[in-house]
Design an enzyme around this catalytic site. Sequence first.
Site, PDB file in Angstrom:
ATOM      1  N   HIS A 312       0.855  -1.189   0.000  1.00 58.61           N
ATOM      2  CA  HIS A 312       0.000   0.000   0.000  1.00 58.61           C
ATOM      3  C   HIS A 312       0.886   1.233   0.000  1.00 58.61           C
ATOM      4  O   HIS A 312       1.978   1.231   0.586  1.00 58.61           O
ATOM      5  CB  HIS A 312      -0.916   0.002   1.241  1.00 58.61           C
ATOM      6  CG  HIS A 312      -2.049   0.969   1.138  1.00 58.61           C
ATOM      7  ND1 HIS A 312      -1.909   2.305   1.413  1.00 58.61           N
ATOM      8  CD2 HIS A 312      -3.350   0.794   0.763  1.00 58.61           C
ATOM      9  CE1 HIS A 312      -3.061   2.919   1.221  1.00 58.61           C
ATOM     10  NE2 HIS A 312      -3.952   2.027   0.828  1.00 58.61           N
ATOM     11  N   ASP A 370      -8.036  -4.531  -0.434  1.00 56.02           N
ATOM     12  CA  ASP A 370      -8.547  -5.009  -1.717  1.00 56.02           C
ATOM     13  C   ASP A 370      -8.343  -6.508  -1.922  1.00 56.02           C
ATOM     14  O   ASP A 370      -8.975  -7.102  -2.795  1.00 56.02           O
ATOM     15  CB  ASP A 370      -7.864  -4.261  -2.873  1.00 56.02           C
ATOM     16  CG  ASP A 370      -8.131  -2.774  -2.837  1.00 56.02           C
ATOM     17  OD1 ASP A 370      -9.307  -2.407  -2.723  1.00 56.02           O
ATOM     18  OD2 ASP A 370      -7.178  -1.983  -2.904  1.00 56.02           O
TER      19      ASP A 370
END
Length: 469
Positions: A312, A370
């Site tokens: 991320h 996700d």
Amino acid sequence: MSEGIKVGDAVITLPDGTTASFPLLKGTEGPAVIDIRALYQKLGVFTLDPGFTSTSSCVSSITYIDGDQGELWYRGYRIQDLANSCSFLEVCYLLMYGELPTGEQLDHFESAVKSEMCIHEKLIEFYRSFQQGAHPMAIMVGVVGALSAFLDEKKNYDDPVEREKASIKLVAKFPMLAAIAYRTAYGLPVVYPKRKFSYIKNFLYMMFHDPMNEDFDVDPVIVEAMEKIFILHADHEQNASTSTVRIAGSSLANPFACIAAGIASLWGPMHGGANEAVLNMLDEVKKRGAVDEYLTRAKDKNDSVRLMGFGHRVYKNFDPRSVIMGEIAHRVLETLNSHELELFQLAIEMEKKALADEYFIKRKLYPNVDFYSGVVLEAIGIPRDMFTVIFALSRTIGWISQWSEMMADPVKKIGRPRQLYVGEKCRQIPHARDRLSRTISPALTQRTRNVWSPVKKSIHHHVHKLHVV
């Protein structure tokens, strides 16, 4: 709103010996920032920060992220606690007003939202202009921007009451806007909300209700899962789409246009489309039946294969939302006993092997939110091209809260980033006979023809049709 506490001065010295001091400000949490608003005035230079990796674009009290520690807070509350204890509408109230609601406040807020859920019939007609099969996000960009024509009416958004009304309208209408986008794309009739259903259940009802059946029910596990998914995505500090909303709002554009801009930014695969990319990856691994091979290829910098759903931009430890999303996935897939269970098990296997691999550990590549969210959404029955619409629906409250906070600032400055120019120096335009007679490379000529030829054919085709008619 406070701009932080000054804790000292930072002195910047240029190579020629010129120096200037700038305030060093500390917020409630997180690293201190150097206030460089007077940088050009004092030193005659700008900073260069592509992607804004080291630049604070605003002062905010809404959301806090500590990427090193894996922390995400909304108004000071940890995301784990909110997801486990609150409804989505409670979180909406929190983001809008700064505090969790009392029972009476929540009842009033929910009633206000339900009263604004339906959209104008003329706007429903607008949906019919989109062809069946149109991407739902393309529809959302258009219809949310079009809300300005129905709801804006030249409101004074310096007035906090008008900002509050606009915020409630957007949060309320978005489930119906999103549901009709889905039903338009798939050629299905519009379904209207029911006051007896909760916010989340109304969205699922408008998405999936069969008009041929009078009854509608959905497993409480699904409703709870969607509730948590919405909470996890409600806000995420100054990401690409939120920054887009703020910079659009800095021009004093109306809130509906600003949110439409945020939707357009979210649409990109580097932002809102990541969970769909994870499913595509899992499909590929399932087809080949080779987790180890895929992970090996993902480690090869010369290979185009990427490990989607890991790592991320902000979180350098772990994404706190991913743990909750993994738990949601377990509950949903066990309840539904769906075929996505195989993909989920494959995802678990990939996660275990990646987290035991020194390559991924060294680079702090942990699963993000996700990695499991797409598996859950597909198990519920939501098509992949609707995933980003769900993201936008969840994020609307964050966008509008950030916009409202910005609009409440008495000193408004339009967003105007600077640049490091590396183009040509100032030059004279050659005389027409000289510039028109010069030769260009055959490759450039051919490239121009390749671009223009299909355009000419399309124009000739349509012009011919017009003449025939």
